[in-house]
Scaffold this active site. Structure first.
Site, PDB file in Angstrom:
ATOM      1  N   ASP A   1       0.537   1.486  12.984  1.00  0.00           N
ATOM      2  CA  ASP A   1       1.070   0.139  13.263  1.00  0.00           C
ATOM      3  C   ASP A   1       0.636  -0.384  14.630  1.00  0.00           C
ATOM      4  O   ASP A   1       0.994  -1.499  15.014  1.00  0.00           O
ATOM      5  CB  ASP A   1       2.602   0.169  13.208  1.00  0.00           C
ATOM      6  CG  ASP A   1       3.106   0.420  11.803  1.00  0.00           C
ATOM      7  OD1 ASP A   1       2.388   0.038  10.847  1.00  0.00           O
ATOM      8  OD2 ASP A   1       4.196   0.998  11.649  1.00  0.00           O
TER       9      ASP A   1
ATOM     10  N   ARG B   1       1.653  -7.544  -1.375  1.00  0.00           N
ATOM     11  CA  ARG B   1       1.254  -6.175  -1.003  1.00  0.00           C
ATOM     12  C   ARG B   1       1.298  -5.230  -2.212  1.00  0.00           C
ATOM     13  O   ARG B   1       2.127  -5.389  -3.100  1.00  0.00           O
ATOM     14  CB  ARG B   1       2.152  -5.668   0.136  1.00  0.00           C
ATOM     15  CG  ARG B   1       1.953  -6.501   1.392  1.00  0.00           C
ATOM     16  CD  ARG B   1       2.825  -6.036   2.530  1.00  0.00           C
ATOM     17  NE  ARG B   1       2.476  -4.716   3.004  1.00  0.00           N
ATOM     18  CZ  ARG B   1       3.165  -4.062   3.926  1.00  0.00           C
ATOM     19  NH1 ARG B   1       4.244  -4.618   4.466  1.00  0.00           N
ATOM     20  NH2 ARG B   1       2.780  -2.868   4.321  1.00  0.00           N
TER      21      ARG B   1
ATOM     22  N   GLY C   1       7.682  -3.601   3.725  1.00  0.00           N
ATOM     23  CA  GLY C   1       7.007  -2.669   2.818  1.00  0.00           C
ATOM     24  C   GLY C   1       7.771  -1.355   2.735  1.00  0.00           C
ATOM     25  O   GLY C   1       7.909  -0.772   1.660  1.00  0.00           O
TER      26      GLY C   1
ATOM     27  N   SER D   1       0.164   8.104   3.507  1.00  0.00           N
ATOM     28  CA  SER D   1       1.199   7.075   3.634  1.00  0.00           C
ATOM     29  C   SER D   1       2.583   7.707   3.594  1.00  0.00           C
ATOM     30  O   SER D   1       2.961   8.339   2.605  1.00  0.00           O
ATOM     31  CB  SER D   1       1.079   6.065   2.479  1.00  0.00           C
ATOM     32  OG  SER D   1       2.286   5.346   2.332  1.00  0.00           O
TER      33      SER D   1
HETATM   34  C1  S3P Z   1       6.275   3.483   7.505  1.00  0.00           C
HETATM   35  C2  S3P Z   1       5.038   3.949   7.146  1.00  0.00           C
HETATM   36  C3  S3P Z   1       3.782   3.245   7.465  1.00  0.00           C
HETATM   37  C4  S3P Z   1       3.984   2.168   8.528  1.00  0.00           C
HETATM   38  C5  S3P Z   1       5.221   1.362   8.283  1.00  0.00           C
HETATM   39  C6  S3P Z   1       6.446   2.254   8.299  1.00  0.00           C
HETATM   40  C7  S3P Z   1       7.464   4.258   7.118  1.00  0.00           C
HETATM   41  O1  S3P Z   1       3.296   2.631   6.301  1.00  0.00           O
HETATM   42  O2  S3P Z   1       2.853   1.324   8.573  1.00  0.00           O
HETATM   43  O3  S3P Z   1       5.368   0.349   9.266  1.00  0.00           O
HETATM   44  O4  S3P Z   1       8.562   3.996   7.670  1.00  0.00           O
HETATM   45  O5  S3P Z   1       7.352   5.137   6.264  1.00  0.00           O
HETATM   46  P1  S3P Z   1       2.353   3.399   5.266  1.00  0.00           P
HETATM   47  O6  S3P Z   1       3.160   4.427   4.577  1.00  0.00           O
HETATM   48  O7  S3P Z   1       1.880   2.340   4.309  1.00  0.00           O
HETATM   49  O8  S3P Z   1       1.228   3.964   6.086  1.00  0.00           O
END
Ligand code: S3P
Length: 461
Positions: free
Chosen positions: A331, A131, A103, A176
């Site tokens: 996480d 997602r 993601g 986020s």
């Molecule tokens: C991350 C942000 C988080 C986290 C992901 C890594 C990042 O996601 O869950 O494993 O590196 O910016 P979200 O931005 O959806 O909270």
């Protein structure tokens, strides 16, 4: 279970984990080092990059966009050398960009592509294709990007970028770091200041690394909105290639730390773990539960706080984890649920809505996995409550469905270390996305891997 499973991985119940481990590099920082290196002028040398599948897919994507990315083995170990193309200088890729399970890779890349005059297509594995991408598509549209996606803004996603993105002020509805980072990455190419207002502070690796590469980024609290933060980037900076030392990933260290806490007679040290204040909510929670977890030798490395974690087995008690702590341990709920299963009393975790859109629906996956292991839990709205018992009293004896989620896989393997009967997982391949040597590291600390064939309907391990 309805079909036979062969070669199911589990850990035998054990005692006395001992030794010192350097956990792999931080996944969030590794993605960013490759992406920012690709946007910088000159050479970026990255030490300690996580060589997991997610990050290797980002490396491939940066090459497809015209940056040079090389793995170099030298006398002082492995480094990754990126030669970038400058802000706004990426080239149109001639194939689809496959971000695998990640993601972070997909969402940050969307920000990059939206701010270049090119057309590119992003896809991913079955998990990533389910997602939501709307959370980044929406602000990037207002900056001038155009998008064609499947229903619900899901991948594959075609990005038609603009070479002249508009600077915006974006009030993000979700806390986020991926959304914040996607908008800031697009803002690099905008003429003027781009501001993201996040409802609660999230990991700030993007801000720290952009400053390290020479950009101007200011973070300030928002008056009259407690907890909210406004992050403002001045557009069109000259990013200069820089050295990056990637700290150990606190989200990976979490699995070994909980393994030691719930395994009787354990005493381990995890070296050079990133201790960014926006990432250590789990360690704070474990201490509240009674864990013997000490941060030692705290220091700063290339703009990120780092230290060693000394962890010993401990008697835990259930606690309430407030919703406002979620961004700093987003996480870590699967492994916290494992610690909660080995704690006396109830552990209540509030504000978990975001867990539904992770690599799997983690809220459902945690509850289903705990049930397989004989542990009671209840989901009420966005709150998960786990009824624990002291270590050694979790019944176990089942196989947990991983659903392509590395953190679910590692969490339930750890629970097996102190369960009455073994706990298997149906797919260990997912672990390689973030922690390729996870089984090796636990084995080095003294855990014993078991492989079992299960042929009976409803059979256990
Ligand atoms: C991350 C942000 C988080 C986290 C992901 C890594 C990042 O996601 O869950 O494993 O590196 O910016 P979200 O931005 O959806 O909270």
């Amino acid at each position: 279970m309805t079909k036979p499973l062969t070669n199911v991985t589990s850990f035998a119940r054990t005692s006395g984990l001992a030794g010192t481990i350097r956990v792999p590099g931080d996944k969030s920082i590794s993605h960013r080092a490759l992406m920012f290196g690709a946007l910088a002028i000159g050479e970026t040398r990255v030490q300690g990059l996580l060589e997991g599948e997610d990050v290797l897919n980002t490396a491939k994507a940066m090459r497809a966009l015209g940056a040079s990315v090389e793995r170099v083995e030298g006398p002082s170990g492995v480094s990754w050398v990126v030669r970038g193309r400058g802000v706004g200088g990426l080239l149109e890729p001639d194939g689809v960009l496959d971000m695998g399970n990640s993601g972070t890779g997909a969402r940050l890349l969307t920000g990059l592509l939206a701010s270049h005059a090119m057309t590119a297509v992003i896809t991913g594995d079955d998990s990533l294709r389910s997602r939501p991408m709307g959370r980044v598509v929406e602000p990037l549209q207002s900056m001038g990007g155009s998008f064609v996606s499947r229903s619900g803004h899901r991948l594959p996603l075609t990005v038609i970028g603009t070479g002249d993105p508009l600077p915006i002020v974006y009030q993000s509805p979700v806390a986020s770091a991926q959304v914040k980072s996607a908008v800031l990455l697009a803002g690099l190419q905008a003429r003027g200041a781009t501001t993201v207002i996040e409802p609660a502070a999230t990991r700030d690796h993007t801000e720290r690394m952009l400053r390290h590469f020479g950009a101007e980024v200011v973070s300030e609290p928002v008056t009259d909105r407690p907890g909210a933060v406004a992050v403002t980037l001045t557009g069109q900076p000259e990013l200069e290639g820089s050295d990056v030392v990637v700290p150990g990933d606190p989200s990976s260290a979490a699995f070994l730390a909980v393994a030691a806490i719930i395994t009787e007679g354990s005493d381990i040290t995890l070296q050079s773990v990133g201790l960014n204040p926006h990432r250590i909510g789990l360690f704070e929670t474990l201490r509240e539960m009674g864990a013997d977890l000490v941060m030692e030798n705290e220091r700063d490395e290339a703009g990120e706080p780092v230290g060693d974690l000394h962890v010993r087995s401990s008697k835990l008690k259930g606690v309430t984890v407030p919703a406002d702590r979620a961004p700093s341990m987003i996480d870590e709920y699967p492994i916290l649920a494992v610690a909660a299963a080995c704690a006396t009393g109830e552990t209540r975790m509030e504000g978990l809505a975001e867990l539904r859109v992770k690599e799997s629906d983690r809220l459902a996956a945690i509850a289903a996995g705990l049930k397989v292991c004989g542990v009671s839990s209840v989901i009420e709205g966005d709150t998960l409550s786990v009824q624990g018992a002291p270590p050694g009293h979790v019944p176990g004896g089942g196989v947990v469905s991983v659903n392509m989620d590395h953190r679910i896989a590692m969490s339930f393997l750890v629970l097996g270390l102190s369960a009455e009967r073994a706990i298997g997982i149906d797919d260990e391949s997912a672990i390689a996305t973030s922690y390729p040597n996870f089984l090796g590291h636990l084995t080095k600390l003294g855990a014993k891997i078991k492989k079992t064939d299960i042929s009976l309907v409803g059979g256990g391990v």
